[in-house]
Motif scaffolding. Structure first.
Motif, mmCIF file in Angstrom:
data_model
loop_
_atom_site.group_PDB
_atom_site.id
_atom_site.type_symbol
_atom_site.label_atom_id
_atom_site.label_comp_id
_atom_site.label_asym_id
_atom_site.label_seq_id
_atom_site.Cartn_x
_atom_site.Cartn_y
_atom_site.Cartn_z
ATOM 1 N N PHE A 19 -12.214 -4.231 91.974
ATOM 2 C CA PHE A 19 -11.494 -2.965 91.971
ATOM 3 C C PHE A 19 -11.919 -2.048 93.086
ATOM 4 O O PHE A 19 -11.212 -1.093 93.388
ATOM 5 C CB PHE A 19 -11.563 -2.254 90.614
ATOM 6 C CG PHE A 19 -12.906 -1.750 90.206
ATOM 7 C CD1 PHE A 19 -13.632 -2.422 89.260
ATOM 8 C CD2 PHE A 19 -13.421 -0.580 90.730
ATOM 9 C CE1 PHE A 19 -14.853 -1.958 88.852
ATOM 10 C CE2 PHE A 19 -14.640 -0.113 90.322
ATOM 11 C CZ PHE A 19 -15.359 -0.804 89.390
ATOM 12 N N SER A 20 -13.042 -2.302 93.759
ATOM 13 C CA SER A 20 -13.428 -1.463 94.884
ATOM 14 C C SER A 20 -12.659 -1.809 96.140
ATOM 15 O O SER A 20 -12.648 -1.016 97.081
ATOM 16 C CB SER A 20 -14.916 -1.611 95.184
ATOM 17 O OG SER A 20 -15.654 -0.971 94.204
ATOM 18 N N SER B 15 -19.185 0.337 94.169
ATOM 19 C CA SER B 15 -18.173 1.260 93.652
ATOM 20 C C SER B 15 -18.328 2.642 94.255
ATOM 21 O O SER B 15 -17.343 3.372 94.349
ATOM 22 C CB SER B 15 -18.205 1.313 92.137
ATOM 23 O OG SER B 15 -19.496 1.471 91.676
ATOM 24 N N GLY B 18 -16.390 2.355 97.315
ATOM 25 C CA GLY B 18 -14.983 2.359 96.940
ATOM 26 C C GLY B 18 -14.464 3.730 96.572
ATOM 27 O O GLY B 18 -13.304 4.047 96.803
ATOM 28 N N THR B 19 -15.337 4.594 96.005
ATOM 29 C CA THR B 19 -14.911 5.958 95.692
ATOM 30 C C THR B 19 -14.690 6.762 96.953
ATOM 31 O O THR B 19 -13.782 7.596 97.017
ATOM 32 C CB THR B 19 -15.984 6.642 94.842
ATOM 33 O OG1 THR B 19 -16.357 5.800 93.784
ATOM 34 C CG2 THR B 19 -15.487 7.941 94.273
ATOM 35 N N MET B 21 -13.831 5.780 100.003
ATOM 36 C CA MET B 21 -12.835 5.329 100.975
ATOM 37 C C MET B 21 -11.481 5.319 100.297
ATOM 38 O O MET B 21 -11.224 4.532 99.397
ATOM 39 C CB MET B 21 -13.189 3.932 101.471
ATOM 40 C CG MET B 21 -14.435 3.946 102.322
ATOM 41 S SD MET B 21 -15.024 2.315 102.696
ATOM 42 C CE MET B 21 -13.689 1.656 103.601
ATOM 43 N N SER B 29 -9.401 5.647 93.173
ATOM 44 C CA SER B 29 -10.701 6.300 93.379
ATOM 45 C C SER B 29 -11.301 6.748 92.051
ATOM 46 O O SER B 29 -12.519 6.680 91.859
ATOM 47 C CB SER B 29 -10.551 7.504 94.302
ATOM 48 O OG SER B 29 -10.273 7.081 95.595
ATOM 49 N N CYS B 32 -12.870 3.733 90.531
ATOM 50 C CA CYS B 32 -14.172 3.428 91.125
ATOM 51 C C CYS B 32 -15.233 4.388 90.601
ATOM 52 O O CYS B 32 -16.398 3.990 90.420
ATOM 53 C CB CYS B 32 -14.096 3.512 92.648
ATOM 54 S SG CYS B 32 -13.188 2.163 93.384
#
Lengths: 175, 98
Positions: A19-20, B15, B18-19, B21, B29, B32
Protein backbone atom coordinates in the motif's frame (compact mmCIF):
# COMPACT_ATOMS: atom_id res chain seq x y z
CA UNK A 1 8.40 -24.17 11.12
CA UNK A 2 11.07 -22.54 13.23
CA UNK A 3 11.08 -19.52 10.96
CA UNK A 4 7.31 -19.13 10.76
CA UNK A 5 7.23 -15.87 12.71
CA UNK A 6 10.04 -14.43 10.63
CA UNK A 7 8.24 -15.36 7.41
CA UNK A 8 5.12 -13.70 8.79
CA UNK A 9 7.06 -10.52 9.49
CA UNK A 10 8.54 -10.57 5.96
CA UNK A 11 5.03 -10.90 4.48
CA UNK A 12 3.97 -8.07 6.81
CA UNK A 13 6.60 -5.82 5.24
CA UNK A 14 5.54 -6.93 1.73
CA UNK A 15 1.97 -5.90 2.58
CA UNK A 16 3.24 -2.52 3.75
CA UNK A 17 5.15 -2.07 0.48
CA UNK A 18 1.92 -2.99 -1.29
CA UNK A 19 0.00 0.00 0.00
CA UNK A 20 2.96 2.38 0.22
CA UNK A 21 3.49 2.11 -3.53
CA UNK A 22 0.17 3.96 -3.73
CA UNK A 23 -2.21 2.00 -5.91
CA UNK A 24 -5.83 3.08 -5.87
CA UNK A 25 -7.10 3.15 -2.24
CA UNK A 26 -9.32 0.11 -2.82
CA UNK A 27 -6.25 -2.08 -3.24
CA UNK A 28 -4.35 -0.20 -0.56
CA UNK A 29 -7.07 -0.96 1.97
CA UNK A 30 -6.99 -4.62 1.04
CA UNK A 31 -3.23 -4.74 1.54
CA UNK A 32 -3.56 -3.03 4.92
CA UNK A 33 -6.11 -5.62 6.02
CA UNK A 34 -3.70 -8.42 5.05
CA UNK A 35 -0.88 -6.72 6.95
CA UNK A 36 -3.15 -6.29 9.96
CA UNK A 37 -3.94 -9.98 10.01
CA UNK A 38 -0.25 -10.88 9.79
CA UNK A 39 0.59 -8.38 12.53
CA UNK A 40 -2.01 -10.07 14.72
CA UNK A 41 -0.27 -13.39 14.05
CA UNK A 42 3.12 -11.95 15.01
CA UNK A 43 1.76 -10.49 18.27
CA UNK A 44 -0.02 -13.73 19.13
CA UNK A 45 3.14 -15.77 18.62
CA UNK A 46 4.72 -13.89 21.53
CA UNK A 47 1.81 -14.83 23.76
CA UNK A 48 -0.32 -11.74 23.31
CA UNK A 49 -3.70 -13.20 22.50
CA UNK A 50 -5.62 -10.23 23.93
CA UNK A 51 -3.64 -7.72 21.89
CA UNK A 52 -4.10 -9.80 18.74
CA UNK A 53 -7.84 -9.79 19.35
CA UNK A 54 -7.69 -6.02 19.83
CA UNK A 55 -6.00 -5.67 16.42
CA UNK A 56 -8.74 -7.63 14.73
CA UNK A 57 -11.70 -6.14 16.53
CA UNK A 58 -10.74 -2.51 17.00
CA UNK A 59 -8.30 -1.89 14.19
CA UNK A 60 -9.57 -4.05 11.34
CA UNK A 61 -13.18 -4.33 12.42
CA UNK A 62 -13.59 -0.72 13.48
CA UNK A 63 -11.20 1.55 11.69
CA UNK A 64 -10.78 -0.35 8.45
CA UNK A 65 -14.53 -0.73 7.99
CA UNK A 66 -14.90 3.05 8.23
CA UNK A 67 -12.00 3.47 5.80
CA UNK A 68 -13.63 0.92 3.52
CA UNK A 69 -16.86 2.75 3.00
CA UNK A 70 -15.15 6.12 2.81
CA UNK A 71 -13.02 4.67 0.02
CA UNK A 72 -16.18 3.40 -1.65
CA UNK A 73 -17.58 6.92 -1.46
CA UNK A 74 -14.55 8.73 -2.88
CA UNK A 75 -13.28 6.39 -5.58
CA UNK A 76 -12.80 6.60 -9.31
CA UNK A 77 -14.13 4.68 -12.23
CA UNK A 78 -10.97 2.82 -13.25
CA UNK A 79 -8.88 2.08 -10.16
CA UNK A 80 -5.16 1.60 -10.65
CA UNK A 81 -3.65 -1.63 -9.44
CA UNK A 82 -0.08 -2.85 -9.13
CA UNK A 83 0.03 -4.26 -12.62
CA UNK A 84 -1.67 -1.49 -14.52
CA UNK A 85 0.77 1.34 -13.93
CA UNK A 86 4.53 1.11 -14.30
CA UNK A 87 5.12 3.65 -11.48
CA UNK A 88 3.30 1.54 -8.90
CA UNK A 89 4.94 -1.66 -10.10
CA UNK A 90 8.43 -0.18 -9.97
CA UNK A 91 7.86 1.26 -6.47
CA UNK A 92 6.68 -2.15 -5.35
CA UNK A 93 9.73 -3.85 -6.87
CA UNK A 94 12.12 -1.34 -5.29
CA UNK A 95 10.58 -1.96 -1.87
CA UNK A 96 10.70 -5.70 -2.40
CA UNK A 97 14.37 -5.47 -3.41
CA UNK A 98 15.09 -3.49 -0.23
CA UNK A 99 13.40 -6.11 1.94
CA UNK A 100 15.15 -9.04 0.24
CA UNK A 101 18.54 -7.36 0.54
CA UNK A 102 17.91 -6.64 4.23
CA UNK A 103 16.98 -10.29 4.85
CA UNK A 104 20.08 -11.50 3.02
CA UNK A 105 22.27 -9.10 4.98
CA UNK A 106 20.75 -10.23 8.27
CA UNK A 107 21.39 -13.89 7.54
CA UNK A 108 24.96 -13.40 6.42
CA UNK A 109 26.53 -13.57 9.87
CA UNK A 110 27.02 -11.65 13.08
CA UNK A 111 27.01 -7.88 12.90
CA UNK A 112 27.55 -5.35 15.61
CA UNK A 113 26.08 -1.88 15.63
CA UNK A 114 26.47 0.43 18.68
CA UNK A 115 26.25 -2.37 21.15
CA UNK A 116 23.46 -4.35 19.53
CA UNK A 117 24.50 -7.72 18.21
CA UNK A 118 22.27 -8.97 15.45
CA UNK A 119 22.80 -11.89 13.16
CA UNK A 120 22.71 -14.48 15.89
CA UNK A 121 19.98 -17.01 15.76
CA UNK A 122 18.81 -16.75 19.36
CA UNK A 123 15.95 -14.47 18.43
CA UNK A 124 14.30 -17.17 16.41
CA UNK A 125 14.22 -19.89 19.01
CA UNK A 126 10.74 -20.88 20.03
CA UNK A 127 10.85 -22.19 23.58
CA UNK A 128 8.38 -24.85 24.60
CA UNK A 129 5.94 -23.91 27.31
CA UNK A 130 5.10 -26.42 29.98
CA UNK A 131 1.95 -25.92 31.95
CA UNK A 132 -0.06 -22.81 32.40
CA UNK A 133 1.30 -19.44 33.32
CA UNK A 134 0.02 -17.85 36.45
CA UNK A 135 0.14 -14.35 35.03
CA UNK A 136 -1.44 -13.67 31.68
CA UNK A 137 0.59 -10.64 30.80
CA UNK A 138 -1.53 -8.90 28.27
CA UNK A 139 -4.85 -9.55 29.98
CA UNK A 140 -3.58 -8.22 33.26
CA UNK A 141 -2.00 -5.29 31.44
CA UNK A 142 -5.25 -4.48 29.73
CA UNK A 143 -7.07 -4.73 33.05
CA UNK A 144 -4.53 -2.47 34.75
CA UNK A 145 -5.75 0.29 32.44
CA UNK A 146 -8.68 0.62 34.81
CA UNK A 147 -6.68 0.54 38.05
CA UNK A 148 -3.14 1.87 37.67
CA UNK A 149 -3.75 3.58 34.38
CA UNK A 150 -6.88 5.46 35.37
CA UNK A 151 -5.51 8.75 34.10
CA UNK A 152 -4.73 7.15 30.74
CA UNK A 153 -8.31 5.94 30.63
CA UNK A 154 -9.72 9.34 31.55
CA UNK A 155 -7.65 11.14 28.92
CA UNK A 156 -8.43 8.58 26.22
CA UNK A 157 -12.14 8.72 26.97
CA UNK A 158 -12.14 12.51 26.97
CA UNK A 159 -10.24 12.60 23.69
CA UNK A 160 -12.73 10.26 22.04
CA UNK A 161 -15.57 12.45 23.29
CA UNK A 162 -13.96 15.65 22.00
CA UNK A 163 -13.10 14.08 18.62
CA UNK A 164 -16.80 13.46 17.97
CA UNK A 165 -17.41 17.17 18.32
CA UNK A 166 -14.38 17.89 16.13
CA UNK A 167 -15.74 15.63 13.39
CA UNK A 168 -19.20 17.22 13.62
CA UNK A 169 -17.72 20.73 13.42
CA UNK A 170 -15.41 19.91 10.48
CA UNK A 171 -18.23 18.43 8.44
CA UNK A 172 -20.63 21.30 9.04
CA UNK A 173 -21.98 22.89 5.88
CA UNK A 174 -20.93 26.44 5.18
CA UNK A 175 -24.26 27.72 3.97
CA UNK B 1 18.47 -7.23 17.96
CA UNK B 2 16.00 -9.86 16.79
CA UNK B 3 15.04 -9.93 13.18
CA UNK B 4 11.36 -9.33 13.71
CA UNK B 5 11.94 -5.89 15.27
CA UNK B 6 14.02 -4.87 12.28
CA UNK B 7 11.26 -5.94 9.91
CA UNK B 8 8.63 -4.00 11.81
CA UNK B 9 10.79 -0.89 12.00
CA UNK B 10 11.42 -1.21 8.26
CA UNK B 11 7.65 -1.40 7.76
CA UNK B 12 7.28 1.84 9.75
CA UNK B 13 9.88 3.61 7.60
CA UNK B 14 8.25 2.33 4.40
CA UNK B 15 4.83 3.64 5.36
CA UNK B 16 6.40 6.92 6.56
CA UNK B 17 7.91 7.39 3.10
CA UNK B 18 4.54 6.48 1.61
CA UNK B 19 2.80 9.13 3.73
CA UNK B 20 5.17 11.86 2.63
CA UNK B 21 5.04 11.18 -1.11
CA UNK B 22 1.74 12.13 -2.67
CA UNK B 23 0.32 10.61 -5.78
CA UNK B 24 -3.19 11.35 -6.97
CA UNK B 25 -5.38 10.41 -4.00
CA UNK B 26 -5.37 11.91 -0.50
CA UNK B 27 -6.95 8.69 0.79
CA UNK B 28 -3.86 6.61 0.08
CA UNK B 29 -1.79 8.95 2.28
CA UNK B 30 -4.32 8.43 5.08
CA UNK B 31 -3.98 4.68 4.58
CA UNK B 32 -0.19 4.96 4.91
CA UNK B 33 -0.74 6.92 8.14
CA UNK B 34 -2.85 4.04 9.41
CA UNK B 35 -0.04 1.70 8.42
CA UNK B 36 2.36 3.72 10.57
CA UNK B 37 -0.01 3.36 13.50
CA UNK B 38 -0.30 -0.39 12.94
CA UNK B 39 3.46 -0.89 12.87
CA UNK B 40 3.85 1.20 16.04
CA UNK B 41 1.17 -0.91 17.73
CA UNK B 42 2.87 -4.16 16.71
CA UNK B 43 6.28 -2.95 17.84
CA UNK B 44 4.93 -1.76 21.21
CA UNK B 45 3.03 -4.99 21.80
CA UNK B 46 6.02 -7.18 20.93
CA UNK B 47 8.41 -5.21 23.12
CA UNK B 48 6.03 -5.21 26.09
CA UNK B 49 5.42 -8.95 25.77
CA UNK B 50 8.98 -10.08 25.12
CA UNK B 51 10.55 -8.01 27.88
CA UNK B 52 7.77 -8.95 30.33
CA UNK B 53 6.83 -5.35 31.11
CA UNK B 54 3.32 -6.24 32.12
CA UNK B 55 2.08 -2.73 32.82
CA UNK B 56 3.37 -1.52 29.45
CA UNK B 57 0.79 -3.62 27.64
CA UNK B 58 -1.61 -0.72 28.16
CA UNK B 59 0.56 1.43 25.85
CA UNK B 60 -0.56 -0.29 22.59
CA UNK B 61 -4.20 0.06 23.67
CA UNK B 62 -3.85 3.79 24.33
CA UNK B 63 -1.96 4.20 21.05
CA UNK B 64 -4.83 2.54 19.22
CA UNK B 65 -7.36 4.90 20.83
CA UNK B 66 -5.40 7.95 19.71
CA UNK B 67 -4.95 6.46 16.23
CA UNK B 68 -8.71 6.02 16.00
CA UNK B 69 -9.31 9.68 16.90
CA UNK B 70 -6.74 10.79 14.33
CA UNK B 71 -8.31 8.60 11.66
CA UNK B 72 -11.72 10.07 12.45
CA UNK B 73 -10.51 13.65 12.02
CA UNK B 74 -8.60 12.74 8.84
CA UNK B 75 -11.63 11.06 7.34
CA UNK B 76 -13.86 14.03 8.24
CA UNK B 77 -11.48 16.34 6.36
CA UNK B 78 -11.41 13.95 3.40
CA UNK B 79 -15.21 13.81 3.32
CA UNK B 80 -15.40 17.61 3.19
CA UNK B 81 -12.82 17.73 0.40
CA UNK B 82 -14.73 15.08 -1.50
CA UNK B 83 -17.99 16.99 -1.05
CA UNK B 84 -16.46 20.23 -2.33
CA UNK B 85 -14.46 18.93 -5.29
CA UNK B 86 -16.15 15.66 -6.17
CA UNK B 87 -13.01 13.52 -5.68
CA UNK B 88 -10.12 13.55 -3.24
CA UNK B 89 -7.41 14.34 -5.77
CA UNK B 90 -4.46 16.21 -4.31
CA UNK B 91 -4.23 18.48 -7.35
CA UNK B 92 -7.60 19.97 -6.39
CA UNK B 93 -6.11 21.50 -3.24
CA UNK B 94 -4.69 24.56 -5.00
CA UNK B 95 -6.24 27.53 -3.19
CA UNK B 96 -2.92 28.48 -1.58
CA UNK B 97 -0.53 29.04 -4.47
CA UNK B 98 3.14 29.88 -4.10
Amino acid sequence: MMYIVFIMSVLYVVGFIGFSSKPSPVYGGMSLVVSGGLGCGIVMSSGGSFLGLVVFLVYLGGMMVVFGYTIAMATEEYPETWGSNVVILSAFLVGLLMEVSMVMWLFSGEHELVGFYFGGLEGLMVLGEEGFEYVREDYSGGASLYSYGFWFLAMAGWMLFVSIFIAIEVTRKRY
Amino acid sequence: MPYIYMNIMLAFVISLVGTLMYRSHLMSSLLCLEGMMLSLFTLNALLSLNMNFTLSTTVPLILLVFAACEAAVGLALLVMISNTYGLDYVQNLNLLQC
